[in-house]
Write a protein that holds these residues in place. Structure first.
Motif, PDB file in Angstrom:
ATOM      1  N   ILE A  91      69.993 -11.903  -1.389  1.00 38.31           N
ATOM      2  CA  ILE A  91      70.953 -10.824  -1.651  1.00 38.31           C
ATOM      3  C   ILE A  91      71.639 -10.338  -0.380  1.00 38.31           C
ATOM      4  N   THR A  92      70.911 -10.251   0.726  1.00 37.57           N
ATOM      5  CA  THR A  92      71.461  -9.672   1.957  1.00 37.57           C
ATOM      6  C   THR A  92      72.726 -10.356   2.459  1.00 37.57           C
ATOM      7  N   PRO A  93      72.786 -11.698   2.536  1.00 37.92           N
ATOM      8  CA  PRO A  93      74.041 -12.310   3.002  1.00 37.92           C
ATOM      9  C   PRO A  93      75.237 -11.972   2.112  1.00 37.92           C
ATOM     10  N   LEU A  94      74.971 -11.819   0.815  1.00 38.62           N
ATOM     11  CA  LEU A  94      76.055 -11.457  -0.101  1.00 38.62           C
ATOM     12  C   LEU A  94      76.497 -10.011   0.113  1.00 38.62           C
ATOM     13  N   LEU A  95      75.536  -9.134   0.371  1.00 42.15           N
ATOM     14  CA  LEU A  95      75.889  -7.738   0.652  1.00 42.15           C
ATOM     15  C   LEU A  95      76.701  -7.629   1.942  1.00 42.15           C
ATOM     16  N   VAL A  96      76.314  -8.391   2.944  1.00 42.34           N
ATOM     17  CA  VAL A  96      77.064  -8.386   4.208  1.00 42.34           C
ATOM     18  C   VAL A  96      78.506  -8.821   3.950  1.00 42.34           C
ATOM     19  N   ARG A  97      78.667  -9.879   3.180  1.00 43.23           N
ATOM     20  CA  ARG A  97      80.022 -10.341   2.833  1.00 43.23           C
ATOM     21  C   ARG A  97      80.763  -9.278   2.021  1.00 43.23           C
ATOM     22  N   GLY A  98      80.046  -8.632   1.110  1.00 47.14           N
ATOM     23  CA  GLY A  98      80.654  -7.580   0.291  1.00 47.14           C
ATOM     24  C   GLY A  98      81.140  -6.412   1.130  1.00 47.14           C
ATOM     25  N   PHE A  99      80.336  -6.007   2.114  1.00 47.47           N
ATOM     26  CA  PHE A  99      80.742  -4.903   2.987  1.00 47.47           C
ATOM     27  C   PHE A  99      81.920  -5.287   3.872  1.00 47.47           C
ATOM     28  N   ARG A 100      82.083  -6.565   4.136  1.00 48.06           N
ATOM     29  CA  ARG A 100      83.196  -7.031   4.970  1.00 48.06           C
ATOM     30  C   ARG A 100      84.488  -7.248   4.176  1.00 48.06           C
ATOM     31  N   GLU A 101      84.394  -7.181   2.865  1.00 49.57           N
ATOM     32  CA  GLU A 101      85.580  -7.355   2.017  1.00 49.57           C
ATOM     33  C   GLU A 101      86.584  -6.250   2.299  1.00 49.57           C
ATOM     34  N   GLY A 102      87.830  -6.573   2.157  1.00 49.28           N
ATOM     35  CA  GLY A 102      88.864  -5.570   2.363  1.00 49.28           C
ATOM     36  C   GLY A 102      89.023  -4.639   1.171  1.00 49.28           C
ATOM     37  N   GLU A 103      88.561  -5.083   0.027  1.00 46.23           N
ATOM     38  CA  GLU A 103      88.728  -4.311  -1.200  1.00 46.23           C
ATOM     39  C   GLU A 103      87.667  -3.209  -1.295  1.00 46.23           C
ATOM     40  N   LYS A 104      88.112  -1.974  -1.431  1.00 41.35           N
ATOM     41  CA  LYS A 104      87.198  -0.822  -1.471  1.00 41.35           C
ATOM     42  C   LYS A 104      86.212  -0.904  -2.635  1.00 41.35           C
ATOM     43  N   LYS A 105      86.673  -1.438  -3.756  1.00 36.75           N
ATOM     44  CA  LYS A 105      85.816  -1.543  -4.935  1.00 36.75           C
ATOM     45  C   LYS A 105      84.574  -2.402  -4.627  1.00 36.75           C
ATOM     46  N   ILE A 106      84.766  -3.506  -3.922  1.00 37.28           N
ATOM     47  CA  ILE A 106      83.654  -4.401  -3.581  1.00 37.28           C
ATOM     48  C   ILE A 106      82.717  -3.719  -2.583  1.00 37.28           C
ATOM     49  N   VAL A 107      83.289  -3.009  -1.617  1.00 33.66           N
ATOM     50  CA  VAL A 107      82.472  -2.286  -0.632  1.00 33.66           C
ATOM     51  C   VAL A 107      81.643  -1.213  -1.339  1.00 33.66           C
ATOM     52  N   ARG A 108      82.262  -0.507  -2.264  1.00 28.06           N
ATOM     53  CA  ARG A 108      81.561   0.548  -3.002  1.00 28.06           C
ATOM     54  C   ARG A 108      80.422  -0.051  -3.845  1.00 28.06           C
ATOM     55  N   GLN A 109      80.686  -1.181  -4.488  1.00 26.54           N
ATOM     56  CA  GLN A 109      79.645  -1.833  -5.285  1.00 26.54           C
ATOM     57  C   GLN A 109      78.500  -2.326  -4.394  1.00 26.54           C
ATOM     58  N   SER A 110      78.835  -2.805  -3.206  1.00 24.19           N
ATOM     59  CA  SER A 110      77.796  -3.246  -2.260  1.00 24.19           C
ATOM     60  C   SER A 110      76.917  -2.073  -1.850  1.00 24.19           C
ATOM     61  N   ALA A 111      77.534  -0.927  -1.633  1.00 24.94           N
ATOM     62  CA  ALA A 111      76.770   0.279  -1.288  1.00 24.94           C
ATOM     63  C   ALA A 111      75.888   0.708  -2.460  1.00 24.94           C
ATOM     64  N   GLU A 112      76.406   0.572  -3.669  1.00 19.10           N
ATOM     65  CA  GLU A 112      75.635   0.918  -4.864  1.00 19.10           C
ATOM     66  C   GLU A 112      74.408   0.006  -5.006  1.00 19.10           C
ATOM     67  N   ILE A 113      74.591  -1.280  -4.733  1.00 20.18           N
ATOM     68  CA  ILE A 113      73.468  -2.229  -4.793  1.00 20.18           C
ATOM     69  C   ILE A 113      72.414  -1.841  -3.760  1.00 20.18           C
ATOM     70  N   THR A 114      72.863  -1.532  -2.554  1.00 26.69           N
ATOM     71  CA  THR A 114      71.935  -1.137  -1.487  1.00 26.69           C
ATOM     72  C   THR A 114      71.146   0.096  -1.903  1.00 26.69           C
ATOM     73  N   ASP A 115      71.822   1.058  -2.509  1.00 28.97           N
ATOM     74  CA  ASP A 115      71.162   2.266  -2.983  1.00 28.97           C
ATOM     75  C   ASP A 115      70.151   1.922  -4.085  1.00 28.97           C
ATOM     76  N   ASN A 116      70.546   1.075  -5.022  1.00 26.83           N
ATOM     77  CA  ASN A 116      69.635   0.679  -6.122  1.00 26.83           C
ATOM     78  C   ASN A 116      68.410  -0.052  -5.598  1.00 26.83           C
ATOM     79  N   LEU A 117      68.591  -0.859  -4.567  1.00 24.33           N
ATOM     80  CA  LEU A 117      67.465  -1.603  -3.996  1.00 24.33           C
ATOM     81  C   LEU A 117      66.452  -0.676  -3.326  1.00 24.33           C
ATOM     82  N   SER A 118      66.921   0.455  -2.836  1.00 27.37           N
ATOM     83  CA  SER A 118      66.047   1.338  -2.064  1.00 27.37           C
ATOM     84  C   SER A 118      65.318   2.364  -2.926  1.00 27.37           C
ATOM     85  N   LYS A 119      65.569   2.382  -4.207  1.00 29.73           N
ATOM     86  CA  LYS A 119      64.914   3.370  -5.087  1.00 29.73           C
ATOM     87  C   LYS A 119      63.561   2.903  -5.535  1.00 29.73           C
TER      88      LYS A 119
END
Length: 119
Positions: A91-119
């Protein structure tokens, strides 16, 4: 991976980036073997929340154009079981790519995944 799943699980954080680097090798045989190896090492993932998404995640690791779709599918996932090394290694390499995306929607979803993983 079949013969020694414990060792592969522990080594996943090192294995996944090394194999991913070979996915786009100029030699076709090397890239094909890397693809088979990636699929084989992901067999050690036993997390029920992630297990069904493995084909999507592997496809995104092999083809960067599929990252937004995989990020979307991951963002819809509720992580109930503990996410351990093998799952995080994929998952981590995909999240890194997601955070590097120019599209805010993808960055926001990547942050949401990170939050879900930490619960």
């Amino acid at each position: 991976a079949r013969d020694c799943p414990g060792a592969v699980s522990v080594s996943m954080p090192e294995l996944v980036p090394a194999v991913c680097d070979l996915l786009h090798d100029t030699k076709v045989q090397v890239s094909e073997e890397a693809e088979q190896t990636l699929k084989a090492i992901t067999d050690v993932v036993k997390n029920k929340d992630v297990e069904e998404l493995i084909p999507v995640l592997v496809e995104a690791l092999m083809e960067p154009d599929n990252v937004p779709d995989s990020i979307f599918k991951l963002s819809c996932t509720k992580f109930v079981a503990t996410v351990e090394r093998p799952e995080l290694a994929i998952i981590t390499p995909l999240l890194v790519r997601g955070f590097r995306e120019g599209e805010k929607k993808i960055v926001r979803q990547s942050a949401e995944i990170t939050d879900n993983l930490s619960k």
